[in-house]
Design an enzyme around this catalytic site. Sequence first.
Site, PDB file in Angstrom:
ATOM      1  N   HIS A  85      38.477  53.548  33.041  1.00 19.62           N
ATOM      2  CA  HIS A  85      39.037  54.960  33.050  1.00 19.62           C
ATOM      3  C   HIS A  85      40.557  54.929  33.659  1.00 19.62           C
ATOM      4  CE1 HIS A  85      38.734  59.215  32.775  1.00 19.62           C
ATOM      5  NE2 HIS A  85      39.194  59.241  34.157  1.00 19.62           N
ATOM      6  N   SER A  86      41.336  55.769  32.863  1.00 16.50           N
ATOM      7  CA  SER A  86      42.843  55.754  33.381  1.00 16.50           C
ATOM      8  C   SER A  86      43.500  54.602  33.782  1.00 16.50           C
ATOM      9  CB  SER A  86      42.802  56.792  34.465  1.00 16.50           C
ATOM     10  OG  SER A  86      44.036  57.433  34.715  1.00 16.50           O
ATOM     11  N   MET A  87      43.636  54.140  34.819  1.00 15.37           N
ATOM     12  CA  MET A  87      44.582  52.874  35.206  1.00 15.37           C
ATOM     13  C   MET A  87      43.279  51.780  35.001  1.00 15.37           C
ATOM     14  SD  MET A  87      45.279  51.618  39.202  1.00 15.37           S
ATOM     15  CE  MET A  87      43.456  51.137  39.474  1.00 15.37           C
ATOM     16  N   ALA A  89      41.415  51.714  32.286  1.00 14.12           N
ATOM     17  CA  ALA A  89      41.699  51.375  31.094  1.00 14.12           C
ATOM     18  C   ALA A  89      42.628  50.182  30.786  1.00 14.12           C
ATOM     19  CB  ALA A  89      41.736  52.700  30.132  1.00 14.12           C
ATOM     20  N   SER A 113      39.145  55.046  28.452  1.00 10.75           N
ATOM     21  CA  SER A 113      38.609  56.244  28.750  1.00 10.75           C
ATOM     22  C   SER A 113      39.763  56.861  29.602  1.00 10.75           C
ATOM     23  CB  SER A 113      37.379  56.262  29.575  1.00 10.75           C
ATOM     24  OG  SER A 113      37.184  57.601  30.097  1.00 10.75           O
TER      25      SER A 113
END
Length: 246
Positions: A85-87, A89, A113
Site C-alpha cells: 500500500h502506497s510506499m 506498492a 494499493s
Amino acid sequence: MWVTRVDKNADARLRLVCFPYAGSGAWAFRRWGELSPVVEVCAIELPGRGTRMAEPPVRSAAALVPLIARGLEAHLDLPFAFFGHSMGAMLAFEVARHLRRESRVAPLHLFVSGREAPQLADDGPRYHGLPDDELTAVLRELNGTPAEVLDNADLMRLMLPVVRADLEVSETYRYAIDAPLDCPITAFGGRRDASVRSTHLDAWREQTTAVFALRLFEGDHFFLHQAAAPLLRALAHDLERYAGRP
C-alpha cells in the site's frame, strides 16, 4: 528480521507478503492473519520500527529494495504473492523486478494499493523535509494516524524520524524503464482518495503482460483500514484460485 509472520499456517499452500505504507510496519497487517486457510500472511518489517526499533531507518528505495529481497529469500519456499500500500506498492513492485533480475523467481500476483503507476511523473508535494510541526499537521490531514498518537508528544518523537525517512524513500524514488512483469497485477484504490485517482491506478496495466484488474473501495487514501473487510475478501478470492480452491 525483515519478515514477520502474521499467522503461522502449517497448511498454507501459498504466502502473501505485505509491504507497509510510510510510517507503518508489520503491525498494519496484524488483523490479516485469518485471510484464508490456504494463505499464510507475512509482513515486511522495515528498520526503525516494531522489533527493529533500535535500527536506523533506510532513506532510499535504491538501498532498501535489495535488502528486502535478501531478507525474503528464506520465505520464498512456497508460491508467493505481494501486496503493498502506497510506499509499499512501489517497494513490492521494485522487489518483484529485483527478484526477476537476480533470482529469476516471481510472485504469482502483484497487488498494488493506493499508489500511482511508477512510470507516471510524480509532481506531488514533498513532505520529508518539513519541520516537525508542519509534518504532524500533514499527517493529521492525511487521516492515516490515530489522533491519540498525533497528540502524544513522546510517541511523535519516536515516530517522526521513521515517517520522515519513509517519505524520503517514497518521494525520491525514480522509476527505471524495464520490461513489464509477467504476473497479473491488481490495483486497489479508495473512491475518495484525492491524491491517487483511478486513472493513476489504471496506468499500472502497462507494467504487466498478464491480466490486469482495477478495484475501487469506499474510503480515502487509507481505505485498506476503512474498507478492510471487502478488501480482504477480494484478496482471498484472487489468492485462493492459485491454491485450487473454487
